[in-house]
Scaffold this motif. Structure first.
Motif, PDB file in Angstrom:
ATOM      1  N   VAL A 220      -5.570 -19.949 132.647  1.00  0.00           N
ATOM      2  CA  VAL A 220      -6.884 -20.456 132.277  1.00  0.00           C
ATOM      3  C   VAL A 220      -7.886 -19.772 133.199  1.00  0.00           C
ATOM      4  CG1 VAL A 220      -8.346 -22.494 132.095  1.00  0.00           C
ATOM      5  CG2 VAL A 220      -5.892 -22.679 131.618  1.00  0.00           C
ATOM      6  N   PRO A 221      -8.752 -18.886 132.664  1.00  0.00           N
ATOM      7  CA  PRO A 221      -9.666 -18.159 133.533  1.00  0.00           C
ATOM      8  C   PRO A 221     -10.805 -19.027 134.068  1.00  0.00           C
ATOM      9  CG  PRO A 221      -9.884 -17.407 131.254  1.00  0.00           C
ATOM     10  CD  PRO A 221      -8.832 -18.461 131.281  1.00  0.00           C
TER      11      PRO A 221
ATOM     12  N   GLY B 184      -1.418 -25.207 138.283  1.00  0.00           N
ATOM     13  CA  GLY B 184      -1.889 -26.496 137.787  1.00  0.00           C
ATOM     14  C   GLY B 184      -3.234 -26.368 137.098  1.00  0.00           C
ATOM     15  N   PRO B 185      -3.865 -27.454 136.816  1.00  0.00           N
ATOM     16  CA  PRO B 185      -3.602 -28.812 137.261  1.00  0.00           C
ATOM     17  C   PRO B 185      -2.434 -29.486 136.545  1.00  0.00           C
ATOM     18  CG  PRO B 185      -5.523 -28.788 135.844  1.00  0.00           C
ATOM     19  CD  PRO B 185      -5.085 -27.373 136.002  1.00  0.00           C
ATOM     20  N   GLU B 186      -2.025 -28.961 135.394  1.00  0.00           N
ATOM     21  CA  GLU B 186      -0.895 -29.515 134.657  1.00  0.00           C
ATOM     22  C   GLU B 186       0.254 -28.513 134.653  1.00  0.00           C
ATOM     23  OE1 GLU B 186      -0.885 -32.614 133.452  1.00  0.00           O
ATOM     24  OE2 GLU B 186      -2.934 -32.886 134.172  1.00  0.00           O
TER      25      GLU B 186
ATOM     26  N   ALA C  39      -6.776 -18.875 136.902  1.00  0.00           N
ATOM     27  CA  ALA C  39      -7.014 -17.541 137.454  1.00  0.00           C
ATOM     28  C   ALA C  39      -8.460 -17.525 137.947  1.00  0.00           C
ATOM     29  CB  ALA C  39      -6.789 -16.471 136.399  1.00  0.00           C
ATOM     30  N   TYR C  40      -8.638 -17.629 139.262  1.00  0.00           N
ATOM     31  CA  TYR C  40      -9.975 -17.673 139.846  1.00  0.00           C
ATOM     32  C   TYR C  40     -10.436 -16.272 140.198  1.00  0.00           C
ATOM     33  CZ  TYR C  40     -13.849 -18.620 142.978  1.00  0.00           C
ATOM     34  OH  TYR C  40     -15.085 -18.625 143.571  1.00  0.00           O
TER      35      TYR C  40
ATOM     36  N   TYR D 218      -3.301 -13.106 128.880  1.00  0.00           N
ATOM     37  CA  TYR D 218      -2.257 -13.870 129.568  1.00  0.00           C
ATOM     38  C   TYR D 218      -2.303 -15.361 129.239  1.00  0.00           C
ATOM     39  CZ  TYR D 218      -1.510  -9.559 132.042  1.00  0.00           C
ATOM     40  OH  TYR D 218      -1.242  -8.249 132.332  1.00  0.00           O
ATOM     41  N   ALA D 219      -2.968 -15.721 128.171  1.00  0.00           N
ATOM     42  CA  ALA D 219      -3.010 -17.132 127.756  1.00  0.00           C
ATOM     43  C   ALA D 219      -1.612 -17.639 127.414  1.00  0.00           C
ATOM     44  CB  ALA D 219      -3.944 -17.301 126.566  1.00  0.00           C
ATOM     45  N   PHE D 220      -0.726 -16.755 126.969  1.00  0.00           N
ATOM     46  CA  PHE D 220       0.629 -17.154 126.581  1.00  0.00           C
ATOM     47  C   PHE D 220       1.456 -17.668 127.758  1.00  0.00           C
ATOM     48  CE2 PHE D 220       1.297 -12.862 128.010  1.00  0.00           C
ATOM     49  CZ  PHE D 220       2.591 -12.826 128.499  1.00  0.00           C
ATOM     50  N   ILE D 221       1.064 -17.357 129.007  1.00  0.00           N
ATOM     51  CA  ILE D 221       1.777 -17.917 130.165  1.00  0.00           C
ATOM     52  C   ILE D 221       0.951 -19.004 130.854  1.00  0.00           C
ATOM     53  CG2 ILE D 221       3.277 -15.949 130.619  1.00  0.00           C
ATOM     54  CD1 ILE D 221       1.350 -15.116 132.861  1.00  0.00           C
ATOM     55  N   GLY D 222      -0.040 -19.536 130.151  1.00  0.00           N
ATOM     56  CA  GLY D 222      -0.806 -20.666 130.664  1.00  0.00           C
ATOM     57  C   GLY D 222      -1.945 -20.300 131.600  1.00  0.00           C
TER      58      GLY D 222
END
Length: 188
Positions: free
Chosen positions: A77-78, A122-124, A130-131, A71-75
């Motif tokens: 960040v794991p 976010g943060p941007e 993804a926590y 899912y990196a393509f939708i931003g």
């Protein structure tokens, strides 16, 4: 849809997701109209397709990282906190297997370890964290939402909706045990 706020020159992302429903209502008695936009965070994409896959010799945190990397393509960040005993099971004992959507499977793995899984915008812009890790609590608990309770009222109105008659479409695969291949499920 991305919703941001700027305070003192610092921009913060409040929401990053997809619009799932739009409602328009007009009241001619008071000459007013209302537009209601409903949506979900980007994890909605993770809950659209059921998958059937095995993860032999994978520790739980590696399974989570492998799923989230798609899912990196939708931003996405794991942020993964491995469990204290994150040892891969022996193949002769057990092979972790997914037979669900990615979001549901990640939540199930989190629950099995006493963890939580959620998306934080976010943060941007165009990024989401993804926590997957232990639950954490910061600060005091929030007050309950209260309507028509005199001085205890803290909201003016609240609205919940569920459309049980909404159309649905499903996709899936079933494994043919004789041919050992996956075949699509065809809706009837």
């Amino acid at each position: 849809m991305i919703l941001t706020i700027s305070l003192g020159g610092v921009s913060s992302v409040l929401m990053d997701g997809f619009i799932t429903r739009i409602e328009v209502a007009h009241n001619s008695d008071i000459s007013a109209s209302a537009i209601t936009v409903t949506g979900e965070d980007v994890s909605l994409i993770m809950d659209r397709i059921e998958r059937s896959q095995e993860f032999p010799n994978f520790p739980t945190s590696v399974i989570v990282a492998k799923i989230l990397s798609t899912y990196a393509f939708i931003g996405i960040v794991p942020e993964i906190i491995p469990p204290a005993k994150d040892i891969p099971p022996l193949v002769v004992e057990r092979v972790p297997q997914q037979n669900d959507t990615d979001r549901s499977f990640l939540q199930c793995l989190a629950q099995q370890n006493g963890y939580v899984f959620h998306i934080v915008p976010g943060p941007e812009k165009y990024t989401n964290v993804a926590y997957w890790g232990p639950p954490f609590k910061i600060g005091r608990s929030q007050k309950a939402l209260s309507v028509d309770l005199g001085p205890e009222t803290n909201i003016r109105s609240i609205n919940f909706q569920y459309d049980a008659l909404a159309p649905t479409l499903f996709h899936g695969m079933v494994q043919d045990t004789e041919l050992n291949i996956d075949l699509p499920v065809v809706p009837t």
